[in-house]
Design a protein around this motif. Structure first.
Motif, mmCIF file in Angstrom:
data_model
loop_
_atom_site.group_PDB
_atom_site.id
_atom_site.type_symbol
_atom_site.label_atom_id
_atom_site.label_comp_id
_atom_site.label_asym_id
_atom_site.label_seq_id
_atom_site.Cartn_x
_atom_site.Cartn_y
_atom_site.Cartn_z
ATOM 1 N N ASP A 141 0.837 -1.211 0.000
ATOM 2 C CA ASP A 141 0.000 0.000 0.000
ATOM 3 C C ASP A 141 0.870 1.259 0.000
ATOM 4 O O ASP A 141 0.533 2.252 -0.640
ATOM 5 C CB ASP A 141 -0.909 0.037 1.243
ATOM 6 C CG ASP A 141 -1.978 -1.047 1.209
ATOM 7 O OD1 ASP A 141 -2.187 -1.636 0.125
ATOM 8 O OD2 ASP A 141 -2.588 -1.308 2.260
ATOM 9 N N ASN B 174 -3.332 9.687 8.656
ATOM 10 C CA ASN B 174 -3.871 10.953 8.147
ATOM 11 C C ASN B 174 -4.844 11.559 9.149
ATOM 12 O O ASN B 174 -4.930 12.768 9.290
ATOM 13 C CB ASN B 174 -4.589 10.734 6.813
ATOM 14 C CG ASN B 174 -3.608 10.289 5.744
ATOM 15 O OD1 ASN B 174 -2.541 10.871 5.590
ATOM 16 N ND2 ASN B 174 -3.946 9.230 5.029
ATOM 17 N N ALA B 175 -5.598 10.695 9.832
ATOM 18 C CA ALA B 175 -6.578 11.158 10.815
ATOM 19 C C ALA B 175 -5.868 11.825 11.987
ATOM 20 O O ALA B 175 -4.694 11.573 12.249
ATOM 21 C CB ALA B 175 -7.399 9.968 11.324
ATOM 22 N N ASN C 81 -18.065 11.805 14.774
ATOM 23 C CA ASN C 81 -16.976 11.831 13.777
ATOM 24 C C ASN C 81 -15.706 11.126 14.253
ATOM 25 O O ASN C 81 -14.650 11.306 13.652
ATOM 26 C CB ASN C 81 -16.597 13.262 13.375
ATOM 27 C CG ASN C 81 -17.696 13.934 12.595
ATOM 28 O OD1 ASN C 81 -18.421 13.247 11.860
ATOM 29 N ND2 ASN C 81 -17.848 15.228 12.780
ATOM 30 N N ARG D 46 -4.015 1.958 10.753
ATOM 31 C CA ARG D 46 -4.216 1.989 9.298
ATOM 32 C C ARG D 46 -5.683 1.720 8.945
ATOM 33 O O ARG D 46 -6.254 2.376 8.077
ATOM 34 C CB ARG D 46 -3.310 0.964 8.596
ATOM 35 C CG ARG D 46 -1.876 1.447 8.433
ATOM 36 C CD ARG D 46 -1.009 0.370 7.771
ATOM 37 N NE ARG D 46 0.389 0.767 7.728
ATOM 38 C CZ ARG D 46 1.027 1.166 6.613
ATOM 39 N NH1 ARG D 46 0.401 1.216 5.464
ATOM 40 N NH2 ARG D 46 2.306 1.500 6.669
ATOM 41 N N ARG D 47 -6.295 0.745 9.635
ATOM 42 C CA ARG D 47 -7.680 0.388 9.295
ATOM 43 C C ARG D 47 -8.657 1.494 9.649
ATOM 44 O O ARG D 47 -9.654 1.696 8.963
ATOM 45 C CB ARG D 47 -8.080 -0.910 10.008
ATOM 46 C CG ARG D 47 -7.649 -2.131 9.204
ATOM 47 C CD ARG D 47 -7.952 -3.421 9.905
ATOM 48 N NE ARG D 47 -9.364 -3.622 10.169
ATOM 49 C CZ ARG D 47 -9.844 -4.580 10.950
ATOM 50 N NH1 ARG D 47 -9.010 -5.425 11.534
ATOM 51 N NH2 ARG D 47 -11.135 -4.724 11.127
ATOM 52 N N ASP E 185 -8.038 4.627 9.584
ATOM 53 C CA ASP E 185 -7.588 5.906 9.028
ATOM 54 C C ASP E 185 -8.485 6.429 7.898
ATOM 55 O O ASP E 185 -8.000 6.951 6.904
ATOM 56 C CB ASP E 185 -6.131 5.781 8.558
ATOM 57 C CG ASP E 185 -5.455 7.139 8.451
ATOM 58 O OD1 ASP E 185 -6.072 8.120 8.891
ATOM 59 O OD2 ASP E 185 -4.331 7.201 7.920
ATOM 60 N N THR E 186 -9.804 6.281 8.053
ATOM 61 C CA THR E 186 -10.736 6.828 7.063
ATOM 62 C C THR E 186 -11.588 7.904 7.731
ATOM 63 O O THR E 186 -12.367 8.571 7.070
ATOM 64 C CB THR E 186 -11.682 5.734 6.541
ATOM 65 O OG1 THR E 186 -12.264 5.087 7.674
ATOM 66 C CG2 THR E 186 -10.946 4.711 5.701
ATOM 67 N N VAL E 187 -11.455 8.035 9.044
ATOM 68 C CA VAL E 187 -12.289 8.975 9.792
ATOM 69 C C VAL E 187 -11.512 10.265 10.062
ATOM 70 O O VAL E 187 -10.323 10.367 9.761
ATOM 71 C CB VAL E 187 -12.727 8.370 11.155
ATOM 72 C CG1 VAL E 187 -13.642 7.187 10.940
ATOM 73 C CG2 VAL E 187 -11.523 7.995 11.987
ATOM 74 N N LYS E 188 -12.205 11.245 10.665
ATOM 75 C CA LYS E 188 -11.562 12.518 10.966
ATOM 76 C C LYS E 188 -10.614 12.366 12.158
ATOM 77 O O LYS E 188 -9.487 12.848 12.146
ATOM 78 C CB LYS E 188 -12.636 13.560 11.280
ATOM 79 C CG LYS E 188 -12.153 14.954 11.143
ATOM 80 C CD LYS E 188 -13.310 15.941 11.023
ATOM 81 C CE LYS E 188 -12.788 17.320 11.328
ATOM 82 N NZ LYS E 188 -13.703 18.131 12.094
#
Ligand code: TXA
Ligand code: MG
Length: 308
Positions: free
Chosen positions: A154, A227-228, A240, A275-276, A278-281
């Motif tokens: 990735d 990123n979050a 959130n 990593r899993r 890491d799609t949220v704020k």
């Protein structure tokens, strides 16, 4: 992007890895701590390529990985304390920073070194790999270290010639780094070897002086970051947020580092979980006790939460 070349960890793949390394290529290797991005330390072009592929700043030195503990003396001056630590913990998740045997102009006077504990090590020796490897974690610089072959794919994809897949890393967090100076020790990075294990060998282990010039150049405050945003010591889940739990809890969590409150399990799961989620704020993380491996887990979480 062309597909990453992920191959199972077996003798055929190990032989292929040795020939790629000898030709100056890059191989991602599973270790007990995290996946590393390896090059032949004797090949300057390959070593430079590691910096380019990771986007790593040129001032951040690489750890040398020796294939057997006896090789340490080829690269560094081994003091009595260093030798005791090598005898006790190698192969294993301890990195020692020692005075270099010979240093080129522009090089640090010290070298960081460890001997990882995985089957490819013996296979490489048997296949006639004579030197040693340089091997930072196989992630983009500043990102979370990889604990599976897919994490490497990735982050780095086909920029790596071969990714060897041995499943998830057992420790899940990077090696402990200790600098040895005149038989005294300074902890540069808490890690997979709990510092309590070092006490019998270095009773006066010191923490680095935070005001001193950076002693492990990679240990910048904001490192190991998803990123979050990361919110620490969270005892509730806000809107959130994804909640990362630890131990028994009434909170409706998104993932748990360890439902029973086991710190080794938490270390193993930490980077996969970050990593899993890491799609949220914001990722809210439950308090983790500071003892044992909790020291290293809290260190990484603090860096993940630091201002960027
Ligand atoms: O568990 C590990 O140590 C993993 C696996 C792949 O072996 N490797 C790893 O490497 O974490 P890396 O490059 O991601 O982190 C090594 C750290 C960096 O912060 C670097 O600045 C520091 O070690 N380092 C390297 N040489 C040093 C030296 N001579 N003095 C002080 N710090 C050094
Ligand atoms: Mg790293």
């Amino acid at each position: 992007m062309t597909k990453a070349n992920i191959q199972p960890a077996n003798s055929e793949t190990f032989a292929r890895a040795v020939s790629i390394l000898k030709d100056g290529g890059l191989v991602a290797l599973p270790t007990e701590t995290v996946y590393g991005l390896a090059a032949d330390a004797g090949n300057q072009k390959a070593v430079k390529h590691i910096y380019a592929v990771k986007g790593r700043p040129a001032h951040n030195p690489l750890i040398a990985h020796v294939l057997s503990p006896e090789k340490a003396g080829d690269l560094a001056e081994i003091s009595a304390v260093a030798q005791d630590l090598i005898d006790a913990f190698w192969p294993g998740p301890l990195t020692l920073v020692l005075p270099r045997k010979t240093s080129q102009p522009g090089e640090l006077p010290t070298i960081a070194m460890r001997c990882p504990d995985r089957p490819w090590r013996r296979a490489f020796i048997e296949a006639g790999f004579k030197g040693h490897l340089v091997m930072p974690s196989a992630n983009r610089s500043g990102h979370i270290s990889p604990t599976t072959a897919q994490h490497v794919a990735d982050d780095l994809g086909s920029a790596v010639d071969l990714i060897i897949d041995a499943g998830p890393c057992t420790d899940g967090i990077e090696s402990t780094i200790v600098k040895i100076e005149n038989n005294h020790g300074v902890l540069l990075r808490p890690g997979a070897l709990p510092t309590s294990a070092l006490a019998p060998y270095i009773p006066d282990l010191r923490l680095p002086n935070v005001d001193a010039p950076i002693s492990a150049p990679g240990m910048l405050k904001s490192h190991y970051a998803p990123n979050a945003k990361v919110r620490l010591d969270a005892t509730e889940k806000r809107c959130n947020e994804a909640y990362l739990a630890f131990g028994p809890t009434d909170i409706a969590f998104d993932l748990s580092l360890s439902e029973t409150g086991d710190l080794s399990e938490a270390a193993q799961n930490l980077y996969s979980a970050l990593r899993r989620l890491d799609t949220v704020k914001t990722i809210a993380v439950a308090p983790i006790p500071l003892q044992g491996l909790g020291e290293a887990i809290n260190d990484r979480l603090r860096r993940a939460a630091a201002e960027r």
